[in-house]
Structure formats: C-alpha cells, structure tokens
Motif scaffolding. Structure first.
Motif, PDB file in Angstrom:
ATOM      1  N   THR A 183     -38.857  -4.736 -29.389  1.00  8.90           N
ATOM      2  CA  THR A 183     -38.145  -5.006 -28.149  1.00  8.90           C
ATOM      3  C   THR A 183     -36.674  -5.174 -28.469  1.00  8.90           C
ATOM      4  O   THR A 183     -36.315  -5.941 -29.364  1.00  8.90           O
ATOM      5  CB  THR A 183     -38.679  -6.295 -27.473  1.00  8.90           C
ATOM      6  OG1 THR A 183     -40.082  -6.164 -27.273  1.00  8.90           O
ATOM      7  CG2 THR A 183     -37.998  -6.529 -26.148  1.00  8.90           C
ATOM      8  N   LEU A 184     -35.830  -4.435 -27.753  1.00 10.54           N
ATOM      9  CA  LEU A 184     -34.383  -4.542 -27.900  1.00 10.54           C
ATOM     10  C   LEU A 184     -33.804  -5.098 -26.604  1.00 10.54           C
ATOM     11  O   LEU A 184     -34.158  -4.643 -25.520  1.00 10.54           O
ATOM     12  CB  LEU A 184     -33.744  -3.180 -28.157  1.00 10.54           C
ATOM     13  CG  LEU A 184     -34.084  -2.449 -29.439  1.00 10.54           C
ATOM     14  CD1 LEU A 184     -33.451  -1.057 -29.423  1.00 10.54           C
ATOM     15  CD2 LEU A 184     -33.625  -3.219 -30.647  1.00 10.54           C
ATOM     16  N   LEU A 185     -32.902  -6.050 -26.728  1.00 13.63           N
ATOM     17  CA  LEU A 185     -32.161  -6.539 -25.578  1.00 13.63           C
ATOM     18  C   LEU A 185     -30.756  -5.964 -25.702  1.00 13.63           C
ATOM     19  O   LEU A 185     -30.030  -6.263 -26.649  1.00 13.63           O
ATOM     20  CB  LEU A 185     -32.121  -8.067 -25.575  1.00 13.63           C
ATOM     21  CG  LEU A 185     -31.330  -8.720 -24.450  1.00 13.63           C
ATOM     22  CD1 LEU A 185     -31.937  -8.352 -23.099  1.00 13.63           C
ATOM     23  CD2 LEU A 185     -31.280 -10.209 -24.638  1.00 13.63           C
ATOM     24  N   VAL A 186     -30.394  -5.071 -24.766  1.00  9.03           N
ATOM     25  CA  VAL A 186     -29.122  -4.361 -24.810  1.00  9.03           C
ATOM     26  C   VAL A 186     -28.305  -4.734 -23.576  1.00  9.03           C
ATOM     27  O   VAL A 186     -28.814  -4.682 -22.455  1.00  9.03           O
ATOM     28  CB  VAL A 186     -29.364  -2.832 -24.849  1.00  9.03           C
ATOM     29  CG1 VAL A 186     -28.064  -2.077 -24.930  1.00  9.03           C
ATOM     30  CG2 VAL A 186     -30.286  -2.472 -26.005  1.00  9.03           C
ATOM     31  N   ASP A 187     -27.036  -5.104 -23.794  1.00  9.86           N
ATOM     32  CA  ASP A 187     -26.199  -5.481 -22.656  1.00  9.86           C
ATOM     33  C   ASP A 187     -25.581  -4.231 -22.001  1.00  9.86           C
ATOM     34  O   ASP A 187     -25.762  -3.125 -22.498  1.00  9.86           O
ATOM     35  CB  ASP A 187     -25.147  -6.512 -23.076  1.00  9.86           C
ATOM     36  CG  ASP A 187     -24.012  -5.967 -23.923  1.00  9.86           C
ATOM     37  OD1 ASP A 187     -23.868  -4.729 -24.040  1.00  9.86           O
ATOM     38  OD2 ASP A 187     -23.258  -6.780 -24.477  1.00  9.86           O
ATOM     39  N   PRO A 188     -24.881  -4.395 -20.885  1.00 12.17           N
ATOM     40  CA  PRO A 188     -24.323  -3.239 -20.169  1.00 12.17           C
ATOM     41  C   PRO A 188     -23.323  -2.402 -20.977  1.00 12.17           C
ATOM     42  O   PRO A 188     -23.079  -1.246 -20.639  1.00 12.17           O
ATOM     43  CB  PRO A 188     -23.645  -3.862 -18.944  1.00 12.17           C
ATOM     44  CG  PRO A 188     -24.380  -5.149 -18.732  1.00 12.17           C
ATOM     45  CD  PRO A 188     -24.724  -5.633 -20.114  1.00 12.17           C
ATOM     46  N   THR A 189     -22.760  -2.974 -22.043  1.00  9.91           N
ATOM     47  CA  THR A 189     -21.823  -2.218 -22.874  1.00  9.91           C
ATOM     48  C   THR A 189     -22.528  -1.515 -24.029  1.00  9.91           C
ATOM     49  O   THR A 189     -21.880  -0.986 -24.922  1.00  9.91           O
ATOM     50  CB  THR A 189     -20.724  -3.128 -23.455  1.00  9.91           C
ATOM     51  OG1 THR A 189     -21.313  -4.058 -24.374  1.00  9.91           O
ATOM     52  CG2 THR A 189     -19.982  -3.875 -22.364  1.00  9.91           C
ATOM     53  N   ALA A 190     -23.854  -1.512 -24.025  1.00  5.48           N
ATOM     54  CA  ALA A 190     -24.698  -0.870 -25.038  1.00  5.48           C
ATOM     55  C   ALA A 190     -24.724  -1.635 -26.371  1.00  5.48           C
ATOM     56  O   ALA A 190     -25.105  -1.078 -27.387  1.00  5.48           O
ATOM     57  CB  ALA A 190     -24.302   0.582 -25.260  1.00  5.48           C
ATOM     58  N   MET A 191     -24.359  -2.917 -26.347  1.00  6.78           N
ATOM     59  CA  MET A 191     -24.427  -3.759 -27.536  1.00  6.78           C
ATOM     60  C   MET A 191     -25.820  -4.383 -27.610  1.00  6.78           C
ATOM     61  O   MET A 191     -26.313  -4.943 -26.628  1.00  6.78           O
ATOM     62  CB  MET A 191     -23.380  -4.870 -27.472  1.00  6.78           C
ATOM     63  CG  MET A 191     -23.526  -5.920 -28.529  1.00  6.78           C
ATOM     64  SD  MET A 191     -22.551  -5.717 -30.010  1.00  6.78           S
ATOM     65  CE  MET A 191     -20.921  -5.535 -29.447  1.00  6.78           C
ATOM     66  N   VAL A 192     -26.461  -4.242 -28.764  1.00 12.40           N
ATOM     67  CA  VAL A 192     -27.772  -4.855 -28.964  1.00 12.40           C
ATOM     68  C   VAL A 192     -27.565  -6.352 -29.151  1.00 12.40           C
ATOM     69  O   VAL A 192     -26.860  -6.782 -30.058  1.00 12.40           O
ATOM     70  CB  VAL A 192     -28.502  -4.248 -30.178  1.00 12.40           C
ATOM     71  CG1 VAL A 192     -29.812  -4.961 -30.433  1.00 12.40           C
ATOM     72  CG2 VAL A 192     -28.731  -2.758 -29.965  1.00 12.40           C
ATOM     73  N   ARG A 193     -28.165  -7.153 -28.285  1.00 15.36           N
ATOM     74  CA  ARG A 193     -27.991  -8.602 -28.302  1.00 15.36           C
ATOM     75  C   ARG A 193     -29.134  -9.341 -28.985  1.00 15.36           C
ATOM     76  O   ARG A 193     -28.950 -10.439 -29.477  1.00 15.36           O
ATOM     77  CB  ARG A 193     -27.827  -9.136 -26.880  1.00 15.36           C
ATOM     78  CG  ARG A 193     -26.583  -8.653 -26.209  1.00 15.36           C
ATOM     79  CD  ARG A 193     -25.384  -9.174 -26.940  1.00 15.36           C
ATOM     80  NE  ARG A 193     -24.156  -8.691 -26.341  1.00 15.36           N
ATOM     81  CZ  ARG A 193     -22.973  -9.083 -26.740  1.00 15.36           C
ATOM     82  NH1 ARG A 193     -22.839  -9.933 -27.720  1.00 15.36           N
ATOM     83  NH2 ARG A 193     -21.901  -8.587 -26.173  1.00 15.36           N
TER      84      ARG A 193
END
Length: 54
Positions: A18-28
């Motif tokens: 599972t990847l959590l990616v923010d709107p700027t495409a940064m993996v959080r």
C-alpha cells in the motif's frame, strides 16, 4: 520505482503493498507486506487523518 515482484504462471506479478501518495505525487507512507488488505486501508486512513491534523 523498484517495487517487489514475484514470478507466477510464467509472468512477473507485483507483491501486495500500500502506497500513500499526496497530490504532488510524493510517496508519504508505505506498508509492506500487506497480509490484511482491509486492515491496511484502515491504517492508511489513520495516517491521512494524522497528516490533516498537523
């Protein structure tokens, strides 16, 4: 990205993560391995809520 894979039936498949990616495409956040997909979603939603509270 060098995502984890495994061979099955003559094809390369991606292992569950599972990847959590923010709107700027940064993996959080990353969860691996993911033995419980439903639990993984709940955990990631908690991470999102924590980031929004900051």
């Amino acid at each position: 990205m060098l995502l984890p894979t495994f061979p099955a039936g003559g094809v390369t498949r991606y292992k569950r993560l599972t990847l959590l990616v923010d709107p700027t495409a940064m993996v959080r956040a990353v969860q691996f391995p993911v033995p419980d997909p439903v639990g993984s979603v709940d955990e990631m939603l908690d991470v999102v809520r924590e980031h929004r509270a900051v």
